[in-house]
Structures are given as structure tokens and as C-alpha cells.
Design a protein around this motif. Structure first.
Motif, PDB file in Angstrom:
ATOM      1  N   VAL A  32       0.857  -1.180   0.000  1.00  0.00           N
ATOM      2  CA  VAL A  32       0.000   0.000   0.000  1.00  0.00           C
ATOM      3  C   VAL A  32       0.896   1.232   0.000  1.00  0.00           C
ATOM      4  CG1 VAL A  32      -1.717   1.324   1.300  1.00  0.00           C
ATOM      5  CG2 VAL A  32      -1.872  -1.174   1.211  1.00  0.00           C
ATOM      6  N   TYR A  33       0.628   2.123  -0.925  1.00  0.00           N
ATOM      7  CA  TYR A  33       1.327   3.405  -1.001  1.00  0.00           C
ATOM      8  C   TYR A  33       0.271   4.495  -0.853  1.00  0.00           C
ATOM      9  CZ  TYR A  33       3.759   7.452  -2.911  1.00  0.00           C
ATOM     10  OH  TYR A  33       4.307   8.693  -3.088  1.00  0.00           O
ATOM     11  N   VAL A  34       0.463   5.377   0.121  1.00  0.00           N
ATOM     12  CA  VAL A  34      -0.435   6.507   0.303  1.00  0.00           C
ATOM     13  C   VAL A  34       0.405   7.771   0.208  1.00  0.00           C
ATOM     14  CG1 VAL A  34      -2.067   7.668   1.841  1.00  0.00           C
ATOM     15  CG2 VAL A  34      -1.967   5.163   1.770  1.00  0.00           C
ATOM     16  N   GLY A  35       0.105   8.583  -0.776  1.00  0.00           N
ATOM     17  CA  GLY A  35       0.845   9.822  -0.965  1.00  0.00           C
ATOM     18  C   GLY A  35       0.652  10.346  -2.370  1.00  0.00           C
ATOM     19  N   ALA A  36       1.300  11.441  -2.633  1.00  0.00           N
ATOM     20  CA  ALA A  36       1.189  12.073  -3.943  1.00  0.00           C
ATOM     21  C   ALA A  36       1.951  11.263  -4.988  1.00  0.00           C
ATOM     22  CB  ALA A  36       1.753  13.492  -3.887  1.00  0.00           C
ATOM     23  N   GLY A  42      -1.263   6.603 -13.255  1.00  0.00           N
ATOM     24  CA  GLY A  42      -1.179   5.233 -13.773  1.00  0.00           C
ATOM     25  C   GLY A  42       0.250   4.782 -13.970  1.00  0.00           C
ATOM     26  N   PRO A  43       1.028   5.512 -14.766  1.00  0.00           N
ATOM     27  CA  PRO A  43       2.427   5.125 -14.948  1.00  0.00           C
ATOM     28  C   PRO A  43       3.224   5.138 -13.641  1.00  0.00           C
ATOM     29  CG  PRO A  43       1.767   6.637 -16.680  1.00  0.00           C
ATOM     30  CD  PRO A  43       0.643   6.592 -15.680  1.00  0.00           C
ATOM     31  N   PHE A  44       2.932   6.086 -12.760  1.00  0.00           N
ATOM     32  CA  PHE A  44       3.622   6.150 -11.474  1.00  0.00           C
ATOM     33  C   PHE A  44       3.343   4.886 -10.658  1.00  0.00           C
ATOM     34  CE2 PHE A  44       3.625   7.369  -6.926  1.00  0.00           C
ATOM     35  CZ  PHE A  44       4.971   7.650  -6.780  1.00  0.00           C
ATOM     36  N   ALA A  45       2.071   4.469 -10.609  1.00  0.00           N
ATOM     37  CA  ALA A  45       1.705   3.263  -9.866  1.00  0.00           C
ATOM     38  C   ALA A  45       2.398   2.035 -10.460  1.00  0.00           C
ATOM     39  CB  ALA A  45       0.192   3.083  -9.869  1.00  0.00           C
ATOM     40  N   HIS A  46       2.467   1.956 -11.774  1.00  0.00           N
ATOM     41  CA  HIS A  46       3.139   0.811 -12.412  1.00  0.00           C
ATOM     42  C   HIS A  46       4.638   0.822 -12.119  1.00  0.00           C
ATOM     43  CE1 HIS A  46      -0.077  -1.199 -14.620  1.00  0.00           C
ATOM     44  NE2 HIS A  46      -0.634   0.002 -14.677  1.00  0.00           N
ATOM     45  N   ARG A  47       5.245   2.009 -12.072  1.00  0.00           N
ATOM     46  CA  ARG A  47       6.670   2.086 -11.710  1.00  0.00           C
ATOM     47  C   ARG A  47       6.881   1.620 -10.272  1.00  0.00           C
ATOM     48  NH1 ARG A  47       6.348   6.957 -14.387  1.00  0.00           N
ATOM     49  NH2 ARG A  47       6.489   8.167 -12.466  1.00  0.00           N
TER      50      ARG A  47
END
Length: 128
Positions: A32-36, A42-47
Motif C-alpha cells: 500500500v502506497y499513500v501519498g502524492a 497510472g504510470p507512477f503506480a506501475h513504476r
């Protein structure tokens, strides 16, 4: 869990407990990542997902509360047991809790719902 400063110690413990319980239920890993997000979400989450220890066996839940964005990324192996409609259902449940102001409850509920959907069916009996 990233951006842990957003939560109190008991809240972090609740989320960590939900993650452990989810991993026990389905045998996949959860992060789980919570933050900006940095750039497009989408690409940030995949990275983020690709940097995890076992991305093929991991579900990443990324929440950007300020931007009101939720991304769920599933690894290749997880997708065998967890389809897009089940992910959308969990996301909807999480968004409903978030809209009511319950960030921690939404994360816990969503992670556990994803795990339940990803659980491999138990074999009740085998053919002889």
C-alpha cells in the motif's frame, strides 16, 4: 507502506494487519502506497509496482488522498486469480469509504476484498 506520516501508529498497525491477513488469505503479497504521485498516476503506480520484491505476485494499492485518486496494480501471476471486474468492485468499495472520510477503513476493506477475490478455491474432493 509509504507516506506513513499520514497515519497514526495505531492506524498504520491496522493497515499492516489487514495486509498480513490478506496475504494469509490468498498467498499473494500486498503493498500500500499513500501519498502524492509523481507525474501521471497510472504510470507512477506501475513504476512503484515494478520496484517491489516480487511484482508478479503482488497487488499494489496506491492512494493519493489529496488528488482523490486510487490505482490498483496487479502482477501477472495475481491476474490469474483476480480479474478486472473484481478489482473494480474492490476499488468502488474503497472509494465509497474514502468519500465518507474513512481512509484507513477503505484501505483495509479494499485490501481484504482483493484478497478474498484472489483466493484460490479450495478443493473439496478430488476425482478418483
Amino acid at each position: 507502506m509509504s507516506a506513513g506520516d499520514a497515519f497514526t501508529a495505531p492506524e498504520r498497525h491496522e493497515i499492516d494487519r489487514a495486509i498480513r491477513d490478506a496475504e494469509t488469505v490468498c498467498r499473494y503479497e500486498f503493498s500500500v502506497y499513500v501519498g502524492a504521485s509523481e507525474g501521471e498516476t497510472g504510470p507512477f503506480a506501475h513504476r512503484l509496482h515494478s520496484t517491489l520484491t516480487a511484482p508478479d505476485r503482488t497487488v499494489l494499492v496506491m492512494v493519493d488522498p489529496a488528488a482523490r485518486i486510487l490505482e490498483i496494480v496487479t502482477g501477472a501471476e495475481v491476474r490469474r486469480d483476480l480479474d478486472d471486474s473484481e478489482v473494480r468492485l474492490a476499488a468502488l468499495s474503497m472509494q465509497t469509504a474514502f468519500a465518507a472520510g474513512d481512509l484507513v477503513g477503505g484501505i483495509k476493506q479494499g485490501v481484504l476484498m482483493l484478497a478474498e477475490h484472489a483466493r484460490k478455491p479450495r478443493m473439496l474432493h478430488a476425482g478418483a
